[in-house]
Design a protein around this motif. Sequence first.
Motif, PDB file in Angstrom:
ATOM      1  N   LEU A 143      42.976  44.019  29.153  1.00 41.94           N
ATOM      2  CA  LEU A 143      42.156  44.978  29.890  1.00 41.94           C
ATOM      3  C   LEU A 143      40.751  44.998  29.308  1.00 41.94           C
ATOM      4  O   LEU A 143      40.545  44.674  28.139  1.00 41.94           O
ATOM      5  CB  LEU A 143      42.768  46.382  29.804  1.00 41.94           C
ATOM      6  CG  LEU A 143      44.186  46.538  30.347  1.00 41.94           C
ATOM      7  CD1 LEU A 143      44.694  47.954  30.101  1.00 41.94           C
ATOM      8  CD2 LEU A 143      44.241  46.211  31.838  1.00 41.94           C
ATOM      9  N   VAL A 144      39.790  45.417  30.125  1.00 39.28           N
ATOM     10  CA  VAL A 144      38.405  45.457  29.683  1.00 39.28           C
ATOM     11  C   VAL A 144      37.810  46.806  30.057  1.00 39.28           C
ATOM     12  O   VAL A 144      38.185  47.411  31.071  1.00 39.28           O
ATOM     13  CB  VAL A 144      37.592  44.312  30.336  1.00 39.28           C
ATOM     14  CG1 VAL A 144      37.578  44.443  31.844  1.00 39.28           C
ATOM     15  CG2 VAL A 144      36.181  44.232  29.796  1.00 39.28           C
ATOM     16  N   ASN A 145      36.918  47.296  29.220  1.00 39.36           N
ATOM     17  CA  ASN A 145      36.148  48.487  29.566  1.00 39.36           C
ATOM     18  C   ASN A 145      35.122  48.075  30.615  1.00 39.36           C
ATOM     19  O   ASN A 145      34.209  47.294  30.338  1.00 39.36           O
ATOM     20  CB  ASN A 145      35.449  49.045  28.319  1.00 39.36           C
ATOM     21  CG  ASN A 145      34.685  50.323  28.613  1.00 39.36           C
ATOM     22  OD1 ASN A 145      33.813  50.358  29.471  1.00 39.36           O
ATOM     23  ND2 ASN A 145      35.010  51.376  27.892  1.00 39.36           N
ATOM     24  N   LYS A 146      35.274  48.572  31.850  1.00 42.28           N
ATOM     25  CA  LYS A 146      34.443  48.086  32.950  1.00 42.28           C
ATOM     26  C   LYS A 146      32.976  48.403  32.765  1.00 42.28           C
ATOM     27  O   LYS A 146      32.101  47.669  33.242  1.00 42.28           O
ATOM     28  CB  LYS A 146      34.943  48.648  34.283  1.00 42.28           C
ATOM     29  CG  LYS A 146      34.874  50.152  34.427  1.00 42.28           C
ATOM     30  CD  LYS A 146      35.444  50.576  35.775  1.00 42.28           C
ATOM     31  CE  LYS A 146      35.419  52.084  35.954  1.00 42.28           C
ATOM     32  NZ  LYS A 146      36.005  52.485  37.267  1.00 42.28           N
ATOM     33  N   TRP A 147      32.648  49.504  32.059  1.00 36.20           N
ATOM     34  CA  TRP A 147      31.246  49.844  31.853  1.00 36.20           C
ATOM     35  C   TRP A 147      30.598  48.863  30.878  1.00 36.20           C
ATOM     36  O   TRP A 147      29.486  48.382  31.098  1.00 36.20           O
ATOM     37  CB  TRP A 147      31.111  51.270  31.333  1.00 36.20           C
ATOM     38  CG  TRP A 147      31.815  52.260  32.204  1.00 36.20           C
ATOM     39  CD1 TRP A 147      32.827  53.100  31.854  1.00 36.20           C
ATOM     40  CD2 TRP A 147      31.586  52.524  33.595  1.00 36.20           C
ATOM     41  NE1 TRP A 147      33.241  53.861  32.919  1.00 36.20           N
ATOM     42  CE2 TRP A 147      32.492  53.537  33.999  1.00 36.20           C
ATOM     43  CE3 TRP A 147      30.696  52.008  34.539  1.00 36.20           C
ATOM     44  CZ2 TRP A 147      32.540  54.019  35.309  1.00 36.20           C
ATOM     45  CZ3 TRP A 147      30.744  52.490  35.842  1.00 36.20           C
ATOM     46  CH2 TRP A 147      31.651  53.479  36.209  1.00 36.20           C
ATOM     47  N   ALA A 148      31.324  48.531  29.796  1.00 35.82           N
ATOM     48  CA  ALA A 148      30.793  47.579  28.818  1.00 35.82           C
ATOM     49  C   ALA A 148      30.676  46.195  29.438  1.00 35.82           C
ATOM     50  O   ALA A 148      29.702  45.477  29.229  1.00 35.82           O
ATOM     51  CB  ALA A 148      31.693  47.541  27.580  1.00 35.82           C
ATOM     52  N   ALA A 149      31.684  45.804  30.234  1.00 42.35           N
ATOM     53  CA  ALA A 149      31.646  44.490  30.880  1.00 42.35           C
ATOM     54  C   ALA A 149      30.506  44.407  31.878  1.00 42.35           C
ATOM     55  O   ALA A 149      29.825  43.394  31.987  1.00 42.35           O
ATOM     56  CB  ALA A 149      32.985  44.221  31.571  1.00 42.35           C
ATOM     57  N   ASP A 165      34.676  38.338  25.962  1.00 41.62           N
ATOM     58  CA  ASP A 165      35.079  38.726  24.613  1.00 41.62           C
ATOM     59  C   ASP A 165      35.522  40.182  24.546  1.00 41.62           C
ATOM     60  O   ASP A 165      36.128  40.613  23.566  1.00 41.62           O
ATOM     61  CB  ASP A 165      33.931  38.495  23.620  1.00 41.62           C
ATOM     62  CG  ASP A 165      33.629  37.015  23.429  1.00 41.62           C
ATOM     63  OD1 ASP A 165      34.545  36.203  23.683  1.00 41.62           O
ATOM     64  OD2 ASP A 165      32.499  36.693  23.049  1.00 41.62           O
ATOM     65  N   LEU A 166      35.188  40.967  25.585  1.00 38.30           N
ATOM     66  CA  LEU A 166      35.570  42.377  25.604  1.00 38.30           C
ATOM     67  C   LEU A 166      37.005  42.577  26.084  1.00 38.30           C
ATOM     68  O   LEU A 166      37.527  43.676  26.022  1.00 38.30           O
ATOM     69  CB  LEU A 166      34.618  43.164  26.515  1.00 38.30           C
ATOM     70  CG  LEU A 166      33.156  43.201  26.069  1.00 38.30           C
ATOM     71  CD1 LEU A 166      32.313  43.828  27.178  1.00 38.30           C
ATOM     72  CD2 LEU A 166      33.003  43.988  24.783  1.00 38.30           C
ATOM     73  N   ILE A 167      37.631  41.503  26.604  1.00 36.87           N
ATOM     74  CA  ILE A 167      38.994  41.601  27.104  1.00 36.87           C
ATOM     75  C   ILE A 167      39.963  41.467  25.939  1.00 36.87           C
ATOM     76  O   ILE A 167      39.874  40.539  25.153  1.00 36.87           O
ATOM     77  CB  ILE A 167      39.275  40.510  28.154  1.00 36.87           C
ATOM     78  CG1 ILE A 167      38.334  40.686  29.350  1.00 36.87           C
ATOM     79  CG2 ILE A 167      40.731  40.553  28.603  1.00 36.87           C
ATOM     80  CD1 ILE A 167      38.439  39.579  30.376  1.00 36.87           C
ATOM     81  N   ASN A 168      40.889  42.415  25.836  1.00 39.50           N
ATOM     82  CA  ASN A 168      41.840  42.416  24.727  1.00 39.50           C
ATOM     83  C   ASN A 168      43.248  42.657  25.236  1.00 39.50           C
ATOM     84  O   ASN A 168      43.453  43.226  26.305  1.00 39.50           O
ATOM     85  CB  ASN A 168      41.493  43.530  23.723  1.00 39.50           C
ATOM     86  CG  ASN A 168      40.141  43.335  23.083  1.00 39.50           C
ATOM     87  OD1 ASN A 168      39.972  42.486  22.226  1.00 39.50           O
ATOM     88  ND2 ASN A 168      39.166  44.103  23.523  1.00 39.50           N
TER      89      ASN A 168
END
Length: 223
Positions: A143-149, A165-168
């Motif tokens: 999952l990724v934080n959509k705001w950061a992405a 790289d934000l996907i964990n």
Amino acid sequence: MKKILLCILFLNANAFGQSSDKIESQEDTLFVSNYPEGIYLTKEDFIKKTPSPTIEVYPVSLYGREELPKIMKAHNCYFFDRSNSKKVKNAFAVSYEGGLYFQIKAILKNRNKEDRAQNSNHANSFVRIIIGGGNYLYTEAELVNKWAAGAAANFGAAGAMASQDLINGKGIVWDFKNSEFNIFKSCKDFNDFIKDKLDSAVQNCNEHQPDMLEVRRAISLVK
């Protein structure tokens, strides 16, 4: 001998990784589902343990359209409707060959209100339950934080690479009591979840994400 040992370590790392790697069934120590086999179209169907009597599904890898062999288990996959060979896009869960899978779209739709910023590149795919008990069912998803992405994507090609790289592989529990999913967005978020259930499992948050092996150990005790 060194080459043999390195091969063994590599295979073990793949088997227990947080990606869509397949796991040989004879090595499978994951949660075994006691839910009747089939597709659960809604949360209510899942709670009642009532699968659809008319829809038969089969698993397909994230990057192919061929049915996965029954001897292989994928942590993250799609399910297709056998009657029309179309991808299942609106469901809650699937119980298949002893495995229980939640659709990521359902996780995002039924998540705790504090987890709203999370998103996925494969929302129609399913993730398999790793640990389960009377309190929680635990899985992991990229999952990724959509705001950061979104902010990273504004910086062009370099930003797009950064957003990947934000996907964990983040820990997720289905909370039976509250009938909702709780996503461990960060180390702090996991600590907030676990501190009143197992204080000894609270982690020192030197990194943004928690130690996932320690998360699994904790969930196996409070499940």
